[in-house]
Design a protein around this motif. Sequence first.
Motif, PDB file in Angstrom:
ATOM      1  N   ASN A 325       0.861  -1.187   0.000  1.00 13.41           N
ATOM      2  CA  ASN A 325       0.000   0.000   0.000  1.00 13.41           C
ATOM      3  C   ASN A 325       0.894   1.233   0.000  1.00 13.41           C
ATOM      4  N   THR A 326       0.279   2.394  -0.028  1.00 16.93           N
ATOM      5  CA  THR A 326       1.044   3.639  -0.103  1.00 16.93           C
ATOM      6  C   THR A 326       1.907   3.849   1.138  1.00 16.93           C
ATOM      7  N   PHE A 327       1.339   3.568   2.292  1.00 16.40           N
ATOM      8  CA  PHE A 327       2.104   3.725   3.531  1.00 16.40           C
ATOM      9  C   PHE A 327       3.321   2.790   3.552  1.00 16.40           C
ATOM     10  N   ARG A 330       6.079   4.153   1.200  1.00 16.16           N
ATOM     11  CA  ARG A 330       6.825   5.280   1.769  1.00 16.16           C
ATOM     12  C   ARG A 330       7.725   4.835   2.926  1.00 16.16           C
ATOM     13  N   ARG A 331       7.189   3.909   3.724  1.00 10.76           N
ATOM     14  CA  ARG A 331       7.988   3.394   4.838  1.00 10.76           C
ATOM     15  C   ARG A 331       9.266   2.730   4.333  1.00 10.76           C
ATOM     16  N   LYS A 332       9.154   1.958   3.274  1.00 13.98           N
ATOM     17  CA  LYS A 332      10.313   1.246   2.747  1.00 13.98           C
ATOM     18  C   LYS A 332      11.277   2.193   2.024  1.00 13.98           C
ATOM     19  N   GLN A 333      10.746   3.260   1.433  1.00 14.18           N
ATOM     20  CA  GLN A 333      11.627   4.266   0.822  1.00 14.18           C
ATOM     21  C   GLN A 333      12.461   4.970   1.894  1.00 14.18           C
ATOM     22  N   ILE A 334      11.793   5.342   2.997  1.00 17.39           N
ATOM     23  CA  ILE A 334      12.521   5.950   4.117  1.00 17.39           C
ATOM     24  C   ILE A 334      13.524   4.955   4.698  1.00 17.39           C
ATOM     25  N   GLN A 335      13.129   3.698   4.721  1.00 21.25           N
ATOM     26  CA  GLN A 335      13.989   2.633   5.234  1.00 21.25           C
ATOM     27  C   GLN A 335      15.251   2.504   4.396  1.00 21.25           C
ATOM     28  N   VAL A 336      15.119   2.595   3.081  1.00 18.06           N
ATOM     29  CA  VAL A 336      16.272   2.516   2.170  1.00 18.06           C
ATOM     30  C   VAL A 336      17.228   3.678   2.443  1.00 18.06           C
TER      31      VAL A 336
END
Length: 390
Positions: A325-327, A330-336
Amino acid sequence: MRSDPKIREFLGKERDRERESACCVRNDNSGCIQTTDCPYTFAKFVQWPEHNPAEYSELVAGGKTIKKKRTSGSVCGQDPRYCKSQQVAGSKQEWPDDITKWPICQQPLSEELFRNSTIENVRCTLVGRPCCIGQEARCEIVTEEYCNYKHGVYHPEATLCSQVNCMQDTCGLIKFRDPEVPDQIYRLWLPILMHAGILHCMLSVFFQMTVLRDMEKLAGWLRISIIYMLSGITGNLGSAIFLPYRAEVGPAGSIFGILACLFVEVIQCWQLFSSPRRALAKLVSIAFLLFIAGTLPWIDNFAHIFGFIAGFLLSFTLLPYIHFNTFDRRRKQIQVFGSFLLFVGLFTTLIFFFYVRPVTDCYVCKHINCIELTDNFCSNHGFQPETRHT
């Protein structure tokens, strides 16, 4: 890869010790050897200025030069009076009154003059020359036979330990640009490609042909190669900080970096597993047993630990992921992004503690890498210089 304070202190003490040495000449014409004492019963300790010392020039007030007797020495098989470059009084190349600063005489006088000399430290036959032994760059004045027995590097061209570079002999490979400063930075990644025997190599190949091959199929060879090499380099750097006096080879850090990839795969694809906790528990059990095995002698647990941490952060940074999902995206992008910054911070911190503020004594670190079950169980840890046999 850097100048170590403990080894530098040890070599400085050895040089101070050599400065007080002199030539010990045996009375039965069986030879002579450079030493700080003369333990033989029938021998003469030819120490300057008591025994026929050479002279050197010293500049005094008014620009005048006076002759003074040397107090450091003598040296077996080397004397300023028997070297052509020292024949000119007051020469800029004149050897100082400190035998540790003497170079090797490139133009000695004839062998006949040496044999017929009345100077005892010149006339005698040398039975020992510098030999570089062990990984602490230790130098001993010994016979060639003893040097070969200790698997050392014998220097027949030199008469004093200060005339040879044992650190270069110990490190090998490409010579240092500055003889006093080790600069072999390539040792961070070179051990990844080396192994301590056939069994060690077979274990690495088995891991690469099973776990590593499957990870390459899953994420691509380029991503896995970057994780493999950077995890190995980070592990070697951590090992060099906390185990600086132990030689290590093998891709231990790289293997644990790939092991960390498996953890990340489970975490990133948690929703796709039917029993994700069970899969994670299996990996935790395997990693725990491997880290426990790392507390045995000759197994580098610091390479395991830092290789695992680097592989964990790099896997979040480089491995492809799916989002639900969208959340989650975004969570995984911040995680990267966060994982990349953490890896850069980790690597920078290790560089700082390796080059800028070296860790010389760490009592707790010894127990992390080796649990001392008996008195000498972890005897291969720490700096253990030995006294020269002179």
